[in-house]
Design an enzyme around this catalytic site. Structure first.
Site, PDB file in Angstrom:
ATOM      1  N   ASN A 111      66.783  -3.012 -70.595  1.00 24.03           N
ATOM      2  CA  ASN A 111      65.657  -2.324 -71.232  1.00 24.03           C
ATOM      3  C   ASN A 111      65.228  -3.033 -72.521  1.00 24.03           C
ATOM      4  O   ASN A 111      65.090  -2.412 -73.569  1.00 24.03           O
ATOM      5  CB  ASN A 111      66.009  -0.858 -71.506  1.00 24.03           C
ATOM      6  CG  ASN A 111      64.801  -0.030 -71.884  1.00 24.03           C
ATOM      7  OD1 ASN A 111      63.673  -0.384 -71.563  1.00 24.03           O
ATOM      8  ND2 ASN A 111      65.021   1.060 -72.588  1.00 24.03           N
ATOM      9  N   GLU A 136      64.659  -5.840 -66.581  1.00 22.80           N
ATOM     10  CA  GLU A 136      63.794  -5.247 -67.599  1.00 22.80           C
ATOM     11  C   GLU A 136      63.956  -5.972 -68.940  1.00 22.80           C
ATOM     12  O   GLU A 136      64.206  -5.369 -69.975  1.00 22.80           O
ATOM     13  CB  GLU A 136      64.055  -3.737 -67.738  1.00 22.80           C
ATOM     14  CG  GLU A 136      62.815  -2.985 -68.123  1.00 22.80           C
ATOM     15  CD  GLU A 136      62.956  -1.458 -68.022  1.00 22.80           C
ATOM     16  OE1 GLU A 136      62.017  -0.783 -68.492  1.00 22.80           O
ATOM     17  OE2 GLU A 136      63.960  -0.952 -67.488  1.00 22.80           O
ATOM     18  N   ASP A 169      68.248  -3.531 -60.247  1.00 27.25           N
ATOM     19  CA  ASP A 169      67.835  -2.150 -60.381  1.00 27.25           C
ATOM     20  C   ASP A 169      66.944  -1.826 -59.187  1.00 27.25           C
ATOM     21  O   ASP A 169      65.802  -2.270 -59.114  1.00 27.25           O
ATOM     22  CB  ASP A 169      67.085  -1.955 -61.702  1.00 27.25           C
ATOM     23  CG  ASP A 169      66.764  -0.499 -61.989  1.00 27.25           C
ATOM     24  OD1 ASP A 169      66.783   0.316 -61.050  1.00 27.25           O
ATOM     25  OD2 ASP A 169      66.481  -0.182 -63.151  1.00 27.25           O
ATOM     26  N   ASN A 188      65.996   1.224 -58.169  1.00 22.85           N
ATOM     27  CA  ASN A 188      65.090   2.331 -58.499  1.00 22.85           C
ATOM     28  C   ASN A 188      65.009   3.422 -57.433  1.00 22.85           C
ATOM     29  O   ASN A 188      64.008   4.138 -57.347  1.00 22.85           O
ATOM     30  CB  ASN A 188      63.685   1.807 -58.830  1.00 22.85           C
ATOM     31  CG  ASN A 188      63.423   1.835 -60.328  1.00 22.85           C
ATOM     32  OD1 ASN A 188      63.824   2.750 -61.022  1.00 22.85           O
ATOM     33  ND2 ASN A 188      62.749   0.809 -60.829  1.00 22.85           N
TER      34      ASN A 188
END
Length: 205
Positions: free
Chosen positions: A9, A35, A155, A157
């Site tokens: 992130n 990310e 990831d 999701n």
């Protein structure tokens, strides 16, 4: 081979919060992060070659959005970015890195580092996500047919089963746990791909 996968992130945010110390402590052969939220012109030498790792990056066209990076102790044999199908490029979502690995047939392993789209911006993004899933499976199957030893990480999701989500009943109608998304993961595992966490931890909630 030790491989670690981590949605950070924002790579610049965690760079000052002990990420490089974490890398040094874990001493993995491969770090896959998602990310990253960074553009090529924002990469510093410290980010590109921490602890003498080689790094590969793919960024989204949109600043401050998406992006993945792979750090490896050895120089990659091959690096490819995105699905290269024209519909899903430009969001910084896939990075392929082929590495020497003498312990496996063929002597190489192909790491596919992913940051799958989420469907949280409306029906059009759910459709985009599902289309991405299908294109991804075709992409991976072509690699498999070419004899590549695949490690797919990142990831995804989507939570596959109720065991993979803290509050499954509350999220039944929410993207990331929709039946159609979970059905794709059924299709993925039915194709022969192994959820390694569940393989080694079949009963962990």
């Amino acid at each position: 081979m030790k491989l670690l996968c981590y949605n950070v992130n924002g790579i610049r945010a965690i760079a000052g919060k002990g990420f490089f110390e974490f890398m040094e402590r874990e001493n993995a052969d491969v770090f896959c992060i998602q990310e990253t939220k960074i553009q090529p012109q924002q990469l510093t030498q410290e980010l590109m070659n921490p602890l003498d790792y080689y790094s590969q990056w793919v960024s989204a066209d949109r600043p401050g959005y998406s992006g993945v990076a792979t750090f490896t102790k050895t120089r990659p044999i091959l690096v490819e970015k995105e699905l290269r199908n024209g519909r899903h490029d430009g969001e910084g979502r896939l990075l392929l890195t082929e590495l020497e690995c003498p312990g496996v047939p063929g002597g190489t392993v192909t790491v596919v580092n992913l940051y799958i789209p989420n469907g949280g911006q409306g029906d059009h993004r759910i459709a985009y996500k599902l289309d991405y899933y299908d294109e991804l499976l075709d992409f991976l199957e072509r690699l498999r047919k070419a004899g590549k030893n695949l490690i797919v990480c990142g990831d995804i999701n989507t939570a596959h089963t109720e065991m993979d989500l803290a509050r499954p009943k509350e999220n039944e109608g929410v993207t990331g746990f929709l039946p159609v998304e979970r059905a794709w993961l059924d299709k993925f595992t039915a194709a022969g791909y192994v959820d390694t966490f569940r393989h080694f931890n079949p009963d962990v909630f």
